[in-house]
Design a protein around this motif. Structure first.
Motif, PDB file in Angstrom:
ATOM      1  N   GLY A 115       0.725  -1.451   0.430  1.00 45.39           N
ATOM      2  CA  GLY A 115      -0.183  -0.332  -0.005  1.00 45.39           C
ATOM      3  C   GLY A 115       0.419   1.091   0.265  1.00 45.39           C
ATOM      4  N   SER A 116       2.113   0.807   0.137  1.00 43.41           N
ATOM      5  CA  SER A 116       2.942   2.854   0.387  1.00 43.41           C
ATOM      6  C   SER A 116       3.929   2.157  -1.099  1.00 43.41           C
ATOM      7  CB  SER A 116       3.565   3.285   1.551  1.00 43.41           C
ATOM      8  OG  SER A 116       2.773   2.939   2.213  1.00 43.41           O
ATOM      9  N   HIS A 117       4.494   2.981  -1.610  1.00 41.92           N
ATOM     10  CA  HIS A 117       6.018   2.840  -2.456  1.00 41.92           C
ATOM     11  C   HIS A 117       7.320   2.014  -1.722  1.00 41.92           C
ATOM     12  CE1 HIS A 117       6.472   7.045  -1.268  1.00 41.92           C
ATOM     13  NE2 HIS A 117       7.479   6.951  -1.127  1.00 41.92           N
ATOM     14  N   MET A 118       7.814   1.482  -1.686  1.00 41.07           N
ATOM     15  CA  MET A 118       8.887   1.111  -1.552  1.00 41.07           C
ATOM     16  C   MET A 118      10.433   2.802  -1.277  1.00 41.07           C
ATOM     17  SD  MET A 118      10.285  -2.998  -2.276  1.00 41.07           S
ATOM     18  CE  MET A 118      11.625  -2.079  -4.273  1.00 41.07           C
ATOM     19  N   GLY A 119      10.580   3.853  -1.248  1.00 40.22           N
ATOM     20  CA  GLY A 119      11.011   4.197  -1.144  1.00 40.22           C
ATOM     21  C   GLY A 119      10.394   4.654   0.129  1.00 40.22           C
ATOM     22  N   VAL A 120       9.528   4.984   1.251  1.00 36.49           N
ATOM     23  CA  VAL A 120       8.632   5.008   1.753  1.00 36.49           C
ATOM     24  C   VAL A 120       9.853   5.001   3.156  1.00 36.49           C
ATOM     25  CG1 VAL A 120       7.281   3.590   2.380  1.00 36.49           C
ATOM     26  CG2 VAL A 120       6.934   5.886   3.417  1.00 36.49           C
ATOM     27  N   THR A 121       9.952   4.031   3.057  1.00 40.23           N
ATOM     28  CA  THR A 121      11.178   3.478   4.826  1.00 40.23           C
ATOM     29  C   THR A 121      12.340   4.375   4.280  1.00 40.23           C
ATOM     30  OG1 THR A 121      11.906   2.119   2.870  1.00 40.23           O
ATOM     31  CG2 THR A 121      10.332   1.512   5.092  1.00 40.23           C
ATOM     32  N   THR A 122      12.850   4.659   2.877  1.00 36.10           N
ATOM     33  CA  THR A 122      14.509   5.082   2.846  1.00 36.10           C
ATOM     34  C   THR A 122      14.121   7.108   2.827  1.00 36.10           C
ATOM     35  OG1 THR A 122      15.040   3.747   0.971  1.00 36.10           O
ATOM     36  CG2 THR A 122      16.511   5.942   0.979  1.00 36.10           C
ATOM     37  N   ARG A 180      31.955   0.963  -2.735  1.00 38.77           N
ATOM     38  CA  ARG A 180      31.714   1.939  -3.707  1.00 38.77           C
ATOM     39  C   ARG A 180      30.464   3.000  -3.306  1.00 38.77           C
ATOM     40  NH1 ARG A 180      31.753  -2.571  -8.381  1.00 38.77           N
ATOM     41  NH2 ARG A 180      31.941  -0.810  -9.693  1.00 38.77           N
ATOM     42  N   PRO A 181      30.917   3.438  -4.748  1.00 38.72           N
ATOM     43  CA  PRO A 181      29.452   4.799  -4.628  1.00 38.72           C
ATOM     44  C   PRO A 181      28.477   3.781  -4.805  1.00 38.72           C
ATOM     45  CG  PRO A 181      31.082   5.201  -6.180  1.00 38.72           C
ATOM     46  CD  PRO A 181      32.127   4.217  -5.944  1.00 38.72           C
ATOM     47  N   GLY A 182      27.177   4.361  -3.961  1.00 31.49           N
ATOM     48  CA  GLY A 182      26.295   3.841  -4.459  1.00 31.49           C
ATOM     49  C   GLY A 182      24.512   4.701  -4.592  1.00 31.49           C
ATOM     50  N   CYS A 183      23.615   3.974  -4.960  1.00 28.07           N
ATOM     51  CA  CYS A 183      22.533   4.594  -5.396  1.00 28.07           C
ATOM     52  C   CYS A 183      21.484   4.775  -4.175  1.00 28.07           C
ATOM     53  CB  CYS A 183      21.942   5.255  -6.216  1.00 28.07           C
ATOM     54  SG  CYS A 183      22.918   5.712  -7.676  1.00 28.07           S
ATOM     55  N   GLN A 184      20.341   5.402  -4.182  1.00 26.77           N
ATOM     56  CA  GLN A 184      19.032   4.975  -3.073  1.00 26.77           C
ATOM     57  C   GLN A 184      17.804   4.934  -4.436  1.00 26.77           C
ATOM     58  OE1 GLN A 184      19.920   8.621  -0.644  1.00 26.77           O
ATOM     59  NE2 GLN A 184      19.810   6.433   1.475  1.00 26.77           N
ATOM     60  N   PHE A 185      17.817   5.181  -5.739  1.00 22.42           N
ATOM     61  CA  PHE A 185      17.310   4.684  -6.297  1.00 22.42           C
ATOM     62  C   PHE A 185      16.137   5.711  -6.181  1.00 22.42           C
ATOM     63  CE2 PHE A 185      19.964   1.537  -7.252  1.00 22.42           C
ATOM     64  CZ  PHE A 185      20.220   2.155  -8.494  1.00 22.42           C
ATOM     65  N   LEU A 186      15.417   6.584  -5.129  1.00 18.46           N
ATOM     66  CA  LEU A 186      14.556   7.414  -4.658  1.00 18.46           C
ATOM     67  C   LEU A 186      13.300   7.754  -6.220  1.00 18.46           C
ATOM     68  CD1 LEU A 186      16.115   9.010  -1.691  1.00 18.46           C
ATOM     69  CD2 LEU A 186      14.471   7.353  -2.162  1.00 18.46           C
ATOM     70  N   ASP A 187      14.459   8.576  -6.821  1.00 23.82           N
ATOM     71  CA  ASP A 187      12.870   8.611  -8.023  1.00 23.82           C
ATOM     72  C   ASP A 187      12.764   7.350  -8.956  1.00 23.82           C
ATOM     73  OD1 ASP A 187      13.353  10.871  -7.195  1.00 23.82           O
ATOM     74  OD2 ASP A 187      15.068  11.323  -8.278  1.00 23.82           O
ATOM     75  N   ASP A 188      13.487   5.884  -8.767  1.00 21.55           N
ATOM     76  CA  ASP A 188      13.333   5.075 -10.495  1.00 21.55           C
ATOM     77  C   ASP A 188      11.641   4.798  -9.873  1.00 21.55           C
ATOM     78  OD1 ASP A 188      15.139   2.776 -11.163  1.00 21.55           O
ATOM     79  OD2 ASP A 188      13.402   2.571 -10.103  1.00 21.55           O
ATOM     80  N   PRO A 189      10.403   4.390 -11.169  1.00 18.35           N
ATOM     81  CA  PRO A 189       9.864   3.891 -10.866  1.00 18.35           C
ATOM     82  C   PRO A 189       9.104   3.209  -9.766  1.00 18.35           C
ATOM     83  CG  PRO A 189      10.394   4.503 -13.388  1.00 18.35           C
ATOM     84  CD  PRO A 189      11.774   4.450 -12.738  1.00 18.35           C
ATOM     85  N   THR A 190      10.249   2.121 -10.293  1.00 17.03           N
ATOM     86  CA  THR A 190      10.268   0.614  -8.898  1.00 17.03           C
ATOM     87  C   THR A 190       9.469   0.940  -7.368  1.00 17.03           C
ATOM     88  OG1 THR A 190      11.052  -1.146 -10.567  1.00 17.03           O
ATOM     89  CG2 THR A 190      10.939  -1.596  -8.566  1.00 17.03           C
ATOM     90  N   MET A 191      10.389   2.076  -7.132  1.00 16.65           N
ATOM     91  CA  MET A 191      10.276   2.688  -5.831  1.00 16.65           C
ATOM     92  C   MET A 191       9.197   3.346  -5.662  1.00 16.65           C
ATOM     93  SD  MET A 191      13.768   1.299  -4.247  1.00 16.65           S
ATOM     94  CE  MET A 191      14.427   2.949  -2.719  1.00 16.65           C
ATOM     95  N   LYS A 192       9.016   4.311  -6.916  1.00 21.41           N
ATOM     96  CA  LYS A 192       7.839   5.214  -6.667  1.00 21.41           C
ATOM     97  C   LYS A 192       6.710   4.095  -6.757  1.00 21.41           C
ATOM     98  CE  LYS A 192      10.157   9.528  -7.485  1.00 21.41           C
ATOM     99  NZ  LYS A 192       9.030  10.242  -6.276  1.00 21.41           N
ATOM    100  N   ASP A 193       6.569   3.287  -6.640  1.00 25.40           N
ATOM    101  CA  ASP A 193       5.532   2.646  -7.333  1.00 25.40           C
ATOM    102  C   ASP A 193       4.420   1.461  -6.530  1.00 25.40           C
ATOM    103  OD1 ASP A 193       3.166   0.901  -8.303  1.00 25.40           O
ATOM    104  OD2 ASP A 193       4.238   0.013  -9.577  1.00 25.40           O
ATOM    105  N   ALA A 195       1.794   0.527  -5.427  1.00 22.12           N
ATOM    106  CA  ALA A 195       1.379  -0.756  -5.969  1.00 22.12           C
ATOM    107  C   ALA A 195       2.312  -1.494  -6.396  1.00 22.12           C
ATOM    108  CB  ALA A 195      -0.279  -0.393  -7.410  1.00 22.12           C
ATOM    109  N   LEU A 196       3.002  -1.615  -6.041  1.00 20.44           N
ATOM    110  CA  LEU A 196       3.928  -3.054  -6.450  1.00 20.44           C
ATOM    111  C   LEU A 196       3.789  -4.428  -5.823  1.00 20.44           C
ATOM    112  CD1 LEU A 196       6.428  -3.405  -7.833  1.00 20.44           C
ATOM    113  CD2 LEU A 196       7.999  -2.600  -6.194  1.00 20.44           C
ATOM    114  N   LEU A 197       3.694  -3.740  -4.293  1.00 26.31           N
ATOM    115  CA  LEU A 197       3.555  -4.590  -3.758  1.00 26.31           C
ATOM    116  C   LEU A 197       2.418  -4.579  -3.145  1.00 26.31           C
ATOM    117  CD1 LEU A 197       7.011  -3.228  -0.628  1.00 26.31           C
ATOM    118  CD2 LEU A 197       6.904  -4.921  -2.878  1.00 26.31           C
ATOM    119  N   THR A 198       2.195  -5.839  -3.470  1.00 26.38           N
ATOM    120  CA  THR A 198       0.160  -6.836  -3.466  1.00 26.38           C
ATOM    121  C   THR A 198       0.903  -8.159  -1.908  1.00 26.38           C
ATOM    122  OG1 THR A 198       1.155  -8.802  -4.117  1.00 26.38           O
ATOM    123  CG2 THR A 198       0.796  -6.818  -5.206  1.00 26.38           C
ATOM    124  N   ASP A 199      -0.838  -8.143  -0.870  1.00 26.85           N
ATOM    125  CA  ASP A 199      -0.667  -8.885   0.075  1.00 26.85           C
ATOM    126  C   ASP A 199      -0.658 -10.220  -0.407  1.00 26.85           C
ATOM    127  OD1 ASP A 199      -1.550  -7.159   2.385  1.00 26.85           O
ATOM    128  OD2 ASP A 199      -3.479  -6.672   1.487  1.00 26.85           O
TER     129      ASP A 199
END
Length: 253
Positions: A115-122, A180-193, A195-199
């Motif tokens: 019910g929330s986008h994956m980036g909410v925790t980050t 090494r350099p890393g990214c949090q991908f906060l603007d990535d469509p997968t992170m903003k979706d 509806a991505l995670l389902t029951d």
């Protein structure tokens, strides 16, 4: 991959800027207990050959895990372990392959919810961290095929004071040499979706959250927010004295 055929198969996923190397103490412990262990490098992490500017998306970053889970033999059910940002990688794998995952362990990790986008925790972790926490962390902009993308790399002072505080000098040195350099991908469509995670998929997999009680970067309150507010009913285990660093000192085991 070593261990007894009767043991579990653990797949270990590192956090931001790290690699499979960070599990070097835990892997032999699990194998000595009779389990199979696969410690993975996400794309452009650890010994993975790609550069972070060549990684097009969070899904591509997660590809080594997604491919490893997909390739697991029929009937084998895995235990996925995600540390820090690695919680989002295993969440994506749980959503894609729920029937292949017996349980997921979030080790002081980002644990998203249905019910929330994956980036909410980050985003919430970053909101709660005080600006002076970051010390000598370097921020940069990567030139990618999708345009500029923010990235960062942990500096030696930050590693020593916040992430590997109270760890051995050897562990701090190893991290300083290998991050090494890393990214949090906060603007990535997968992170903003949202509806991505389902029951039916992500929500159907057993979750265990391991609270690192002495984590200087991800507070106990923040970790419990992810359990109690975002994922009520999730089993939680506390490790007193556990740091952010996933390489346990003997006193933490």
């Amino acid at each position: 991959m070593e261990g007894s055929s009767s043991g579990k198969h653990f797949m270990l996923v590192h956090g931001l800027c790290h690699g499979a190397w960070c599990w070097y103490k835990l892997v032999p412990m699990l194998r000595a207990a009779g389990h199979r262990v696969t410690a993975l490098d996400m794309a452009a992490s650890g010994a993975h050959p790609a550069r972070m500017d060549e990684v097009a998306s969070f899904e591509d970053y997660s590809r080594p895990l997604l491919d490893a889970v997909a390739a697991a033999p029929a009937g084998e059910r895995l235990v996925l372990v995600g540390h820090s940002l690695g919680g989002l990688n295993i969440a994506l794998a749980m959503e894609r392959f729920p029937c292949k995952v017996a349980a997921a362990v979030f080790l002081a990790a980002c644990m998203p919810c249905v019910g929330s986008h994956m980036g909410v925790t980050t985003e919430e972790i970053m909101r709660r961290i005080k600006p002076d926490f970051f010390m000598d962390m370097k921020r940069m902009a990567l030139n990618t095929s999708q345009g500029p993308r923010p990235a960062l790399v942990f500096g030696p002072k930050l590693l020593a004071a916040k992430l590997y505080d109270k760890s051995s000098a050897e562990d701090r040195t190893l991290a300083t040499m290998l991050v090494r350099p890393g990214c949090q991908f906060l603007d990535d469509p997968t992170m903003k979706d949202e509806a991505l995670l389902t029951d039916a998929n992500y929500g159907s997999v057993k979750k265990v959250y391991v609270v690192a009680m002495a984590d200087a970067s991800n507070s106990e309150a923040m970790q419990r927010w992810m359990v109690d507010d975002l994922n009520p009913g999730t089993e939680a285990e506390e490790i007193a004295g556990a740091l952010w660093c996933p390489a346990p000192d003997r006193r933490q085991v």
